[in-house]
Design a protein around this motif. Structure first.
Motif, short mmCIF file in Angstrom:
data_model
loop_
_atom_site.label_atom_id
_atom_site.label_comp_id
_atom_site.label_asym_id
_atom_site.label_seq_id
_atom_site.Cartn_x
_atom_site.Cartn_y
_atom_site.Cartn_z
N ASN A 196 101.21 112.74 -80.24
CA ASN A 196 101.32 111.88 -78.90
C ASN A 196 101.56 110.43 -79.72
O ASN A 196 101.59 110.28 -80.98
N ALA A 197 102.20 109.76 -78.83
CA ALA A 197 102.47 107.73 -79.08
C ALA A 197 101.48 107.67 -80.62
O ALA A 197 102.32 107.25 -81.14
N SER A 198 100.52 107.39 -80.49
CA SER A 198 99.53 107.16 -81.45
C SER A 198 99.40 107.74 -82.79
O SER A 198 98.98 107.32 -83.51
N MET A 224 96.01 101.75 -76.77
CA MET A 224 95.66 101.15 -75.63
C MET A 224 97.03 100.97 -74.27
O MET A 224 96.54 100.48 -73.40
N GLY A 225 98.35 101.02 -75.11
CA GLY A 225 99.05 100.62 -73.64
C GLY A 225 99.09 101.54 -72.61
O GLY A 225 97.87 102.46 -72.77
N PRO A 226 98.83 101.06 -71.05
CA PRO A 226 98.25 101.85 -70.19
C PRO A 226 99.39 102.82 -69.96
O PRO A 226 98.73 104.09 -68.53
N LEU A 227 100.58 103.06 -70.58
CA LEU A 227 100.76 104.98 -70.16
C LEU A 227 100.33 105.88 -71.35
O LEU A 227 101.14 106.50 -71.41
N HIS A 228 100.01 105.71 -72.29
CA HIS A 228 99.14 106.46 -72.54
C HIS A 228 97.87 106.09 -72.70
O HIS A 228 97.06 106.68 -71.77
N VAL A 317 95.09 113.97 -69.03
CA VAL A 317 94.43 114.44 -69.49
C VAL A 317 93.13 112.96 -68.79
O VAL A 317 91.95 112.89 -68.96
N ASP A 318 93.71 111.74 -68.77
CA ASP A 318 93.23 110.54 -68.69
C ASP A 318 92.32 110.28 -67.08
O ASP A 318 91.54 109.44 -66.98
N PHE A 319 92.98 111.56 -66.44
CA PHE A 319 92.51 111.51 -64.79
C PHE A 319 91.40 111.56 -64.30
O PHE A 319 89.99 110.33 -64.68
N TYR A 320 90.53 113.33 -64.94
CA TYR A 320 88.96 113.27 -64.94
C TYR A 320 89.04 112.42 -65.70
O TYR A 320 87.15 112.35 -65.98
N SER A 321 89.10 111.71 -66.76
CA SER A 321 88.03 111.66 -67.94
C SER A 321 86.86 110.06 -67.83
O SER A 321 86.23 109.83 -67.84
N ALA A 322 88.10 109.54 -66.64
CA ALA A 322 88.29 108.22 -65.53
C ALA A 322 86.37 108.81 -65.14
O ALA A 322 85.10 107.58 -65.03
N ASP A 333 85.97 99.44 -69.38
CA ASP A 333 86.58 98.90 -71.00
C ASP A 333 86.68 99.25 -72.04
O ASP A 333 87.00 99.09 -73.06
N LEU A 334 85.30 99.72 -71.78
CA LEU A 334 85.08 101.33 -73.10
C LEU A 334 86.30 102.15 -72.99
O LEU A 334 85.75 103.50 -74.01
N PHE A 335 86.42 102.50 -71.71
CA PHE A 335 87.34 104.24 -71.83
C PHE A 335 88.20 104.47 -72.90
O PHE A 335 88.08 105.34 -73.28
N ILE A 336 89.12 103.04 -73.10
CA ILE A 336 90.34 103.74 -74.26
C ILE A 336 89.25 103.66 -75.96
O ILE A 336 89.71 104.97 -76.28
N ASN A 337 88.35 103.09 -75.63
CA ASN A 337 87.61 103.72 -76.73
C ASN A 337 86.99 104.64 -76.98
O ASN A 337 86.95 105.66 -78.41
#
Ligand code: ACO
Length: 391
Positions: A196-198, A224-228, A317-322, A333-337
């Motif tokens: 993956n990108a990171s 951190m980018g919104p596409l990742h 993977v980011d959809f139901y994580s939310a 704003d801690l989700f990406i962390n």
């Protein structure tokens, strides 16, 4: 020398490029089903039977630990959870409006400045740095949140595992069994995902033999980018905007008609194939919704249905994580962390693999700009309104 061979074509986004060989993560699509394995173990087996510490061990060492190895590793992580006072000082001094991912990458860089062995890359020293980063990232995230909201800091609790201890340090009270298990499984599901990108960013840095902290800072910035990884926070913004399930379809239709992307959908690898992590996360989200606030899960299901109806795209993977994080009362704003807290195990495993099998990663670009132009002295240049454009 340095000429691009005529037959080489630009692979936009490196969609078709295999950039390295790796023994860490297998993603394979076979007859409409995706297989995802860490070191050869299926993600569903790991989600069902393991905990994050065990998976981090697997990613780092290549094998599942024995009971005593796991106990020792878990103890080693616990011993490394506390932050040096300088890092707490940094968290106190950063403006409270700083995005927690910017805080995280700054704190990781600062940790590097405090490591006397920062430039050592032996296997032993790299594993030591890796354990310290895995252990400290949750404390950095929880402490910054408590500092910016004016709450007292909660010392790590040695009675609690990695996931439960994070929720305890964040909220100041022990999570329920369901909550602790949900975060534990979420961290397992985020622990690695091949190039993956990171992770690729981390490996590019490692391929120059940069120190491990620098590599993790590269990865953290890229995540951190919104596409990742940034998509999960955007998903939550969308769920809040939709507010009630019956508005989901109109919202999705309007966004798609305007040519906008729906965050949390689509994937570079899983095209028309369900991401196996999404299946697990959806179940986690459902369980938390049944025991707590059902709203976010219901809106998510309605969005999933509408996006499939109008665009035939599947959630990533980011959809139901939310909705999982929202029901764990984690601020948006801690989700990406939280993603970074899981992915750190994969990042460090890839950095170590890159060090140990290294070849500098340095692709070529196909030059498409003007060529061999005559240099015009400054005094003779005329104003040019035309900007250089890339076709
Ligand atoms: N909403 C609407 N349309 C989409 C979406 C989306 N979320 N994702 C892809 N599409 C469309 C594209 O517009 C494109 O359509 P077109 O062929 O008509 O131009 C087609 O599907 C292919 O998409 P690409 O963007 O070319 O696919 P790529 O593999 O380059 O990008 C990506 C994958 C970045 C994940 C993309 O799907 C996206 O932007 N998704 C939204 C952001 C997101 O959720 N990111 C998290 C990804 S998972 C992770 O990194 C942890």
């Amino acid at each position: 020398m340095g000429e691009l061979k005529g037959e080489l074509k630009v692979d936009e986004g490196l969609k078709e490029t295999i950039a390295c060989a790796s023994t860490i993560c297998r993603i394979e699509l076979i007859e409409g089903t995706a297989i995802l394995e860490y070191r050869g173990y299926n993600i569903h087996d790991l989600a069902k039977n393991s905990n994050y510490e065990e998976v981090a061990y697997l990613l780092l060492y290549g094998e599942l630990p024995t009971k005593s190895e796991l106990e020792l590793f878990s103890e080693e992580l616990k011993e490394r959870r506390e932050l040096p006072p300088q890092i707490i000082g940094l968290l106190t001094h950063l403006p409270p409006f700083t995005h927690p991912m910017v805080v995280l990458r700054t704190a990781i860089s600062y940790l590097g400045s405090m490591d006397k062995y920062i430039h050592f890359k032996s296997h032993e020293k790299s594993i030591e740095k890796a354990k310290s980063l895995i252990a400290k990232i949750p404390t950095i995230v929880a402490y910054f949140h408590r500092i910016r909201t004016g709450q007292k800091l909660i010392n790590p609790n040695d009675e609690l595992n990695h996931a439960a201890n994070f929720l305890y340090m964040l909220h100041g009270e022990e999570p329920t069994e369901t909550e602790a298990k949900a975060l534990d499984v979420d961290l397992i599901l985020h622990a690695d995902h091949e190039l993956n990108a990171s992770t690729f960013a981390a490996r590019i840095s490692a391929s120059t033999l940069a120190d491990m902290y620098a590599c993790v800072v590269s990865a953290t910035g890229t995540l951190m980018g919104p596409l990742h990884g940034g998509a999960s926070q955007k998903v939550m913004e969308m769920l809040r905007e939709i507010a009630v399930p019956w508005r989901a379809e109109a919202y999705v239709k309007e966004k798609l008609e305007k040519g906008e992307k729906i965050m949390g959908f689509g994937h570079r690898v899983y095209k028309n194939v369900m991401d196996p992590r999404t299946l697990e996360l959806k179940e986690l989200a459902r369980k938390l919704a049944e025991e707590g606030e059902p709203k976010w899960f219901k809106i998510s299901e309605a969005v999933e249905e509408a996006v499939y109806k109008y665009k035939k795209l599947l959630p990533n993977v980011d959809f139901y994580s939310a909705s999982v994080y929202a029901n764990l009362h984690i601020p948006d704003d801690l989700f990406i962390n939280i993603f970074a807290m899981g992915r750190i195990a994969g990042w460090v495993a890839h950095i170590i693999e890159q060090y140990e099998t290294n070849r500098l990663i340095r692709p070529r670009a196909q030059y498409i700009g003007p060529k061999s132009r005559e240099y015009i002295p400054l005094s003779k240049r005329e104003f040019q309104s035309k900007k250089l454009t890339v076709k």
